[in-house]
Design an enzyme around this catalytic site. Structure first.
Site, PDB file in Angstrom:
ATOM      1  CE  LYS A  76      -1.621   2.976   2.632  1.00  0.00           C
ATOM      2  NZ  LYS A  76      -1.666   4.098   1.695  1.00  0.00           N
ATOM      3  CD  GLU A 124      13.375   1.016   8.992  1.00  0.00           C
ATOM      4  OE1 GLU A 124      13.851   2.052   9.497  1.00  0.00           O
ATOM      5  OE2 GLU A 124      13.992  -0.056   8.950  1.00  0.00           O
ATOM      6  CD  GLU A 138      10.267  12.983  11.497  1.00  0.00           C
ATOM      7  OE1 GLU A 138       9.080  12.689  11.706  1.00  0.00           O
ATOM      8  OE2 GLU A 138      10.975  12.372  10.710  1.00  0.00           O
ATOM      9  CB  CYS A 186      12.905   9.206   8.493  1.00  0.00           C
ATOM     10  SG  CYS A 186      13.818   8.128   7.390  1.00  0.00           S
TER      11      CYS A 186
END
Ligand code: NAP
Length: 535
Positions: free
Chosen positions: A229, A304, A435, A338
């Protein structure tokens, strides 16, 4: 953009909501890119999409059991070019029903795919790699179109992504078991490694191709089959890669792709007892939900997730190396990775010099449409991402940070944001805690090595960290003390298919890439051979 047909979507936060889920069409809000503007496809984009269509790589349907299929209710969703807001394509907007069928087809295909010899699976993967490389330019264009990163970087992603397929084509042949010395004279103890089964793979928009190959490569090499997906923002690269997998002779059902309603697709994957593995790359919040959801059927899970990378520049660093390294670590993909440096910690003795040289380097970064000559900074993925960056910068400034460069939306409009450097940033500011996922480099000052380590580890994240120093002892001391899965020393770009990639703490579970990436798709079976002495 037209509101006709079934492609009626609105943005709520960062997510597209399907019109049928909205109370009425009156509540439809044109998406960010449109802001009341009706978008026409530009000549430039049309020629790129025409070329992609001619090469058979512009796929818009899901892939189930080797067949390209529309959503069962005919719904579609629009994929936009974030640089212009133009609609690139309408893709099938699938949900739970299609996902269940994709799982069944992956389950059936598992029977035969897992029984092929490693050499046969390896050949299929190698052929897939060759095709990805043969179509490197078109795939790069597709990534730039739907994700916005500069073309050179996008072509680089194709290279990087394809290498996972090449690497795992080779690694397929090295799934070794073990023989353990027995504890009784008439016994023998064997350890076999076998594929875990059907894997559900959910991927983000920031690396539309590489995050897919990094999962599908090892899965297929081990003998697993996959229901993939991709993100609703960037499904086209995934569909093109799947088309090339079919062309490579990878049998129908081994790779299936569904996209659309993420929670429904996720639920179908999580609740199915036939899916034995969930492999996810994306935000920590969604990762936690998937981990909890996988508990119901006790699946193997690898995650992850997000990072909050410190980039530590010590007084003894080479200034040029540190500036270039921090620049690469921060501004790749306009800060939307990331492993992007989220906090630049600079020792007091070099702080002013570094801030000055770094700001000069950032000033030279050319911002624009990823297809533009010399552009190194593309747009952010959507309006929500832009607003998040704005909020973080406002928060920092309101608490005493100083804008050395940028600090506002770019004059290009859309979701472009000026490459930004903030000084006098403190640990309690949002920009240090979370982040930012945008082109903002916050500089924080520290005095001692101990303080830098404490500041670096003072977060729930633990994905990537960077240090810049010329002191060998410090290199080891600090690398060992950092609570991170990856550490770059005097280097800002460290991802490679041959090394294990993954986080500690709330940045994830498991590793991708390298020989360790295979373990995520394998079960260990112990076979005890008894009564060896029977005649
Ligand atoms: P996201 O919102 O978590 O989405 C990631 C994927 O999960 C997308 O395919 C999304 O689908 C899907 N998803 C969302 N809600 C779901 C649900 N309830 N059930 C099942 N699937 C669901 O993350 P993102 O914004 O795309 O990506 C950015 C994040 O990814 C950042 O935090 C970044 O640090 C992280 N990331 C981590 C790594 C790593 O290797 N550690 C690499 C790259 C990115 P839709 O998009 O279709 O809604």
């Amino acid at each position: 953009m037209t509101l006709s047909g079934v492609a009626r979507v609105a943005f709520v936060g960062s997510r597209r909501i399907f019109a049928s889920h909205l109370p009425s069409m009156q509540s439809y809000t044109p998406a960010f890119s449109r802001q009341g503007i009706v978008c026409q496809m530009s000549v430039g984009m049309k020629s790129v999409t025409d070329r992609l269509r001619d090469s058979g790589l512009l796929r818009t349907q899901g892939l189930i059991g080797g067949k390209w299929i529309d959503a069962y209710d005919g719904k579609t969703l629009e994929v936009h070019n974030p640089a212009t807001g133009e609609v690139i394509a309408n893709v099938s907007c699938m949900g739970g029903k299609e996902t269940k069928d994709a799982i069944s087809s992956a389950f059936d295909a598992f029977n035969s795919w897992s029984k092929l010899t490693a050499a046969e699976r390896s050949k299929g993967l190698r052929k897939w790699y060759d095709l990805l490389m043969a179509h490197k330019e078109e795939l790069g264009q597709l990534i730039t179109l739907e994700q916005g990163k500069p073309l050179k970087e996008a072509v680089g992603e194709v290279d990087y992504g394809a290498k996972f397929i090449e690497f795992y084509a080779e690694e397929a042949k090295r799934v070794y078991g073990d023989i353990i010395p027995a504890t009784l004279p008439d016994r023998r103890i064997f350890v076999l490694k076998q594929p875990v089964g059907v894997a559900g793979a959910i991927t983000p928009w920031n690396f539309p191709l590489a995050m897919i190959t990094r999962k599908v490569g090892p899965a297929l090499a081990c003998g697993c089959t996959v229901v993939l997906k991709p993100s609703e923002f960037t499904p086209l690269s995934a569909l093109a890669a799947a088309e090339l997998a079919l062309q490579a002779g990878i049998p129908p059902g081994v790779v299936n792709v569904v996209m659309g309603n993420a929670p429904d697709i996720g639920d179908a994957l999580l609740t199915s007892p036939q899916v034995r593995k969930i492999t996810f790359t994306g935000s920590t919040a969604v990762g936690k939900k998937l981990m909890a959801g996988a508990a119901g059927t006790v699946k193997k899970v690898s995650l992850e997730l997000g990072g909050n990378a410190p980039c530590i520049v010590f007084d003894d660093a080479d200034l040029n190396v540190a500036v270039n390294g921090a620049l690469a670590a921060k501004f790749r993909n306009s800060g939307q990775t990331c492993v992007c440096a989220n906090r630049v910690l600079v020792q007091e003795g070099i702080y002013e010099k570094f801030a000055d040289a770094f700001s000069k380097a950032v000033k030279n970064l050319k911002v624009g449409d990823g297809f533009g000559e010399g552009v190194v900074q593309g747009p952010l993925i959507n309006k929500a991402a832009l607003e998040k960056v704005e909020t973080f910068v406002e928060d920092a400034v309101s608490k005493g940070a100083k804008v050395l460069l940028g600090g506002r939306r770019h004059s290009l409009g859309m979701t472009f944001y000026e490459p930004t450097v903030l000084s006098n940033v403190k640990s309690e500011m949002l920009v240090s805690r979370e982040e930012v996922f945008g082109p903002v480099a916050p500089l924080l000052c520290f005095k001692t090595e101990e303080e830098a380590i404490h500041m670096a580890n003072d977060t729930n994240a633990g994905l990537a960290a960077y240090i810049f120093t010329n002191n060998l002892q410090r290199t080891w001391r600090v690398s060992e003390a950092l609570e991170y899965g990856l550490v770059g020393v005097n280097e800002g770009l460290i991802s490679t298919e041959v090394a294990p990639f993954g986080g500690v703490k709330q940045s994830g579970l498991g590793r991708e890439g390298s020989k360790y990436g295979m373990d995520e798709f394998l079960e260990i079976k112990y076979v005890c051979l008894g009564d060896m002495n029977r005649k």
